[in-house]
Design a protein around this motif. Structure first.
Motif, mmCIF file in Angstrom:
data_model
loop_
_atom_site.group_PDB
_atom_site.id
_atom_site.type_symbol
_atom_site.label_atom_id
_atom_site.label_comp_id
_atom_site.label_asym_id
_atom_site.label_seq_id
_atom_site.Cartn_x
_atom_site.Cartn_y
_atom_site.Cartn_z
ATOM 1 N N VAL A 178 0.820 -1.213 0.000
ATOM 2 C CA VAL A 178 0.000 0.000 0.000
ATOM 3 C C VAL A 178 0.856 1.266 0.000
ATOM 4 C CG1 VAL A 178 -1.902 -1.170 1.148
ATOM 5 C CG2 VAL A 178 -0.266 0.097 2.523
ATOM 6 N N ARG A 179 2.109 1.146 0.403
ATOM 7 C CA ARG A 179 2.985 2.331 0.422
ATOM 8 C C ARG A 179 3.714 2.552 -0.898
ATOM 9 N NH1 ARG A 179 5.572 1.188 6.392
ATOM 10 N NH2 ARG A 179 4.297 2.668 7.573
ATOM 11 N N HIS A 180 3.697 1.557 -1.775
ATOM 12 C CA HIS A 180 4.499 1.699 -2.990
ATOM 13 C C HIS A 180 3.961 2.842 -3.843
ATOM 14 C CE1 HIS A 180 6.603 0.853 -6.710
ATOM 15 N NE2 HIS A 180 7.419 0.075 -5.999
ATOM 16 N N PRO A 181 4.841 3.730 -4.320
ATOM 17 C CA PRO A 181 4.361 4.907 -5.066
ATOM 18 C C PRO A 181 3.637 4.584 -6.363
ATOM 19 C CG PRO A 181 6.769 4.751 -5.110
ATOM 20 C CD PRO A 181 6.296 3.764 -4.096
ATOM 21 N N ALA A 182 3.834 3.401 -6.922
ATOM 22 C CA ALA A 182 3.128 3.056 -8.164
ATOM 23 C C ALA A 182 1.665 2.721 -7.911
ATOM 24 C CB ALA A 182 3.813 1.870 -8.848
ATOM 25 N N ILE A 183 1.334 2.281 -6.711
ATOM 26 C CA ILE A 183 -0.036 1.868 -6.406
ATOM 27 C C ILE A 183 -0.909 3.102 -6.239
ATOM 28 C CG2 ILE A 183 -1.512 0.714 -4.719
ATOM 29 C CD1 ILE A 183 0.147 -1.178 -6.473
ATOM 30 N N ARG A 184 -2.056 3.131 -6.957
ATOM 31 C CA ARG A 184 -2.919 4.310 -6.958
ATOM 32 C C ARG A 184 -4.248 4.088 -6.236
ATOM 33 N NH1 ARG A 184 0.485 7.177 -6.536
ATOM 34 N NH2 ARG A 184 -1.036 8.862 -6.669
ATOM 35 N N ALA A 185 -4.547 2.848 -5.821
ATOM 36 C CA ALA A 185 -5.748 2.565 -5.040
ATOM 37 C C ALA A 185 -5.599 1.161 -4.477
ATOM 38 C CB ALA A 185 -7.022 2.672 -5.879
ATOM 39 N N VAL A 186 -6.381 0.878 -3.414
ATOM 40 C CA VAL A 186 -6.326 -0.420 -2.749
ATOM 41 C C VAL A 186 -7.744 -0.951 -2.578
ATOM 42 C CG1 VAL A 186 -5.658 -1.673 -0.659
ATOM 43 C CG2 VAL A 186 -4.216 0.195 -1.504
ATOM 44 N N GLY A 187 -7.944 -2.230 -2.908
ATOM 45 C CA GLY A 187 -9.210 -2.914 -2.642
ATOM 46 C C GLY A 187 -9.001 -3.958 -1.560
ATOM 47 N N PHE A 188 -9.892 -3.986 -0.575
ATOM 48 C CA PHE A 188 -9.702 -4.856 0.597
ATOM 49 C C PHE A 188 -11.049 -5.339 1.095
ATOM 50 C CE2 PHE A 188 -9.710 -5.316 5.223
ATOM 51 C CZ PHE A 188 -8.595 -6.107 5.474
ATOM 52 N N THR A 189 -11.114 -6.617 1.460
ATOM 53 C CA THR A 189 -12.271 -7.180 2.155
ATOM 54 C C THR A 189 -11.727 -7.954 3.343
ATOM 55 O OG1 THR A 189 -13.606 -7.375 0.151
ATOM 56 C CG2 THR A 189 -14.246 -8.736 2.014
ATOM 57 N N GLY A 190 -12.113 -7.570 4.555
ATOM 58 C CA GLY A 190 -11.577 -8.249 5.728
ATOM 59 C C GLY A 190 -12.024 -7.606 7.011
ATOM 60 N N SER A 191 -11.208 -7.768 8.039
ATOM 61 C CA SER A 191 -11.578 -7.322 9.379
ATOM 62 C C SER A 191 -11.479 -5.814 9.518
ATOM 63 C CB SER A 191 -10.672 -7.976 10.421
ATOM 64 O OG SER A 191 -9.344 -7.460 10.317
ATOM 65 N N LEU A 192 -12.209 -5.283 10.492
ATOM 66 C CA LEU A 192 -12.163 -3.853 10.782
ATOM 67 C C LEU A 192 -10.764 -3.438 11.205
ATOM 68 C CD1 LEU A 192 -13.447 -1.086 11.260
ATOM 69 C CD2 LEU A 192 -14.207 -1.901 13.501
ATOM 70 N N ALA A 193 -10.131 -4.223 12.086
ATOM 71 C CA ALA A 193 -8.805 -3.855 12.581
ATOM 72 C C ALA A 193 -7.779 -3.850 11.459
ATOM 73 C CB ALA A 193 -8.379 -4.811 13.692
ATOM 74 N N GLY A 194 -7.757 -4.911 10.645
ATOM 75 C CA GLY A 194 -6.796 -4.982 9.557
ATOM 76 C C GLY A 194 -7.043 -3.922 8.497
ATOM 77 N N GLY A 195 -8.317 -3.733 8.149
ATOM 78 C CA GLY A 195 -8.655 -2.735 7.151
ATOM 79 C C GLY A 195 -8.353 -1.326 7.606
ATOM 80 N N ARG A 196 -8.634 -1.039 8.869
ATOM 81 C CA ARG A 196 -8.374 0.313 9.367
ATOM 82 C C ARG A 196 -6.881 0.615 9.376
ATOM 83 N NH1 ARG A 196 -10.943 5.068 11.310
ATOM 84 N NH2 ARG A 196 -9.161 6.456 11.243
ATOM 85 N N ALA A 197 -6.047 -0.398 9.704
ATOM 86 C CA ALA A 197 -4.604 -0.194 9.694
ATOM 87 C C ALA A 197 -4.108 0.145 8.292
ATOM 88 C CB ALA A 197 -3.903 -1.440 10.226
#
Length: 506
Positions: free
Chosen positions: A224-243
């Protein structure tokens, strides 16, 4: 047929460590574990692929998506066999999920082939307009860049390697880097083989799709920190997703994080519906609660109804149905342990009466049922927390007004359900207005498990159900997450994107 490696820009590579899956029975299998160096290679390849892949036509992307579907189907028996071992899900469920995944790829293919995702708009030039002339303005949606996708634990196909986020990003014209979920690396391995076979058949850049398996938290953070990445899709827990959401926001160039983080999906049973078919609703609720061992993000964990004799009959019927249900396998030992912890926390909560809370072996879950009053529910928000598994809570309200208070006290939800009769309409209208502010999908006289893949579907909602209330992770509108509007002012036709050149004037 397993590669047991990472797919990076068309090559199958080892990592610097290994990990094992956790099958429901039999010996575990060993896979290569990811690391930040592999993330770097995958993201650089995705960026290198962006120029050519973003310039493909809707027809070319449609052909790619349909080819992925055919390649997945060709491996269907292998996918189901290893999926059953890794997750404990039954054959019918995995076959159905594969069918849904392939159908979704086909739906997205139809959508982009027809150009429905582009939202083309043209304002013709008005050179004679006073006091100032107007230039020619042409707007269309354009791909945003490489997208990171995190596979989901509970959907090894529909929300993982070639699931909704990946399909939407590829349909939009964005290369994808997948972080496979360690709950089902074998399924992810075979699906990645299918995607890469489709990529080769269609002659696309090697960096259009990569997948990294396993690895510690540093792998996800590097992605998620890599400068080439322009968006992130995630399905999972509240704690993991919030981090991960916080990491996206703290980047020097913050990027959107489209996280679907869970929901308790409340069901409101109105008085006339309770009187007319309370037993039927109770049985239907129990069946929905038990589906897939409660491991659906749309699992209806809470039901709200007016207190009284009919409510007690409802509880008795639900308890009978849940008591008769067998223990079911959970996706992973960790998920099973988290469910037991949530159940024990509810048992220990003095505001909830325990009706069912039986033990099971470490990999399975037994149904659980609790009852509380609306006043206690409103006073204690720990009662609102999602228990990922077959745990239900009945909330008893004094009247419809207190049911409305419960609705106002809800956090954001993926779904909210109304069980109503025609005579309930007047009393339900204010409640519906509240629920449409709380949930992305409101349904009547059904249950929320089962999410139709269609143009009008919304699978998202206000936080904490998802991190972006204006988006959906299911349906053709999900493609818009990975597009952004660009206005072309007075650009010569020869330089415009191909789809814009033929756009009709207003």
């Amino acid at each position: 047929m397993l590669k047991r490696q990472h797919l990076i820009a068309g090559e199958w590579l080892d990592g610097s460590a290994t990990f094992e899956n956790q099958p429901i029975d039999g010996a575990p299998e060993t896979f290569q574990a990811g690391n930040p160096d592999l993330v770097e290679r995958a993201c650089e390849a995705a960026e290198a692929a962006f120029d050519s892949y973003s310039a493909t036509s809707g027809a070319q992307r449609a052909a790619f998506l349909r080819r992925i579907g055919r390649e997945i189907e060709a491996r269907g028996t292998e996918i189901t066999e290893i999926g059953m071992r890794e997750t404990g899900l039954p054959e019918a469920r995995l076959n159905g999920e594969r069918g849904r995944t392939v159908a979704q790829l086909g739906l997205f293919a139809d959508h982009v082939e027809a150009g429905k995702h582009l939202d083309l708009r043209v304002d013709e030039a008005l050179p004679e307009r006073q006091p100032l002339p107007r230039p020619e303005l042409r707007m269309m949606q354009r791909p945003i860049g490489p997208v990171a996708v995190f596979g989901a634990s509970n959907f090894p196909l529909a929300f993982s390697s070639a699931g909704g986020d990946t399909a939407a990003a590829l349909a939009a014209g964005c290369p994808v880097v997948v972080k496979g979920h360690s709950a089902h690396p074998g399924v992810a391995d075979i699906v990645a083989q299918a995607v890469d076979a489709a990529r080769q058949s269609e002659g696309l850049h090697r960096g259009v799709f990569s997948q990294i398996q396993g690895g510690n938290r540093a792998v996800g953070e590097a992605l998620v920190r890599h400068p080439a990445i322009r968006a992130v899709g995630f399905t999972g827990s509240l704690a993991g997703g919030r981090a991960l959401f916080d990491l996206c926001a703290r980047r020097p160039d913050p990027i959107p994080f489209f996280g679907e983080l869970g929901s308790i999906n409340p069901v409101f049973v109105m008085p006339r519906a309770l009187a007319a078919r309370g037993g039927e609703i109770a049985s239907g609720w129990a069946a929905s609660l038990l589906m897939g061992a409660g491991q659906f993000c749309t699992n209806p964990g809470v039901v709200v109804l007016p207190a009284g004799d009919r409510a007690e009959s409802f509880i008795d019927a639900a308890q009978e149905a849940l008591d008769a249900a067998p223990d079911q396998p959970m996706l992973t030992p960790g998920i099973a342990a988290a469910f037991r912890a949530a159940r024990e926390a509810m048992v220990a909560n003095g505001r909830a009466e325990t009706r069912i809370a039986r033990e099971s072996d470490p990999r399975h879950a037994a149904p659980a049922l609790f009852v509380t009053r609306a006043a206690d529910w409103l006073a204690d928000t720990t009662l609102h927390e999602e228990a990922f598994g077959p745990l239900g809570v009945v909330v008893l309200a004094r009247d419809v007004e207190e049911m409305q208070a419960v609705a106002r006290g809800l956090e954001g939800q993926l779904t909210a359900t109304l069980q109503i009769e025609e005579e309930d309409a007047e009393a339900t209208a204010p409640l519906l207005r509240t629920l449409e502010r709380k949930a992305g999908r409101v349904l009547a006289n059904g249950f929320p498990t089962g999410v139709e893949v269609a143009d009008a579907m919304v699978h998202g909602g206000p936080y904490p159900a998802s991190t972006n209330f204006g988006a959906t992770s299911v349906g053709t509108l999900s493609i818009r997450r990975f597009l952004r509007p660009v206005c072309f002012q007075n650009i010569p036709a020869a330089l415009l994107p191909a789809e814009m050149r033929g756009a009709p004037r207003p």
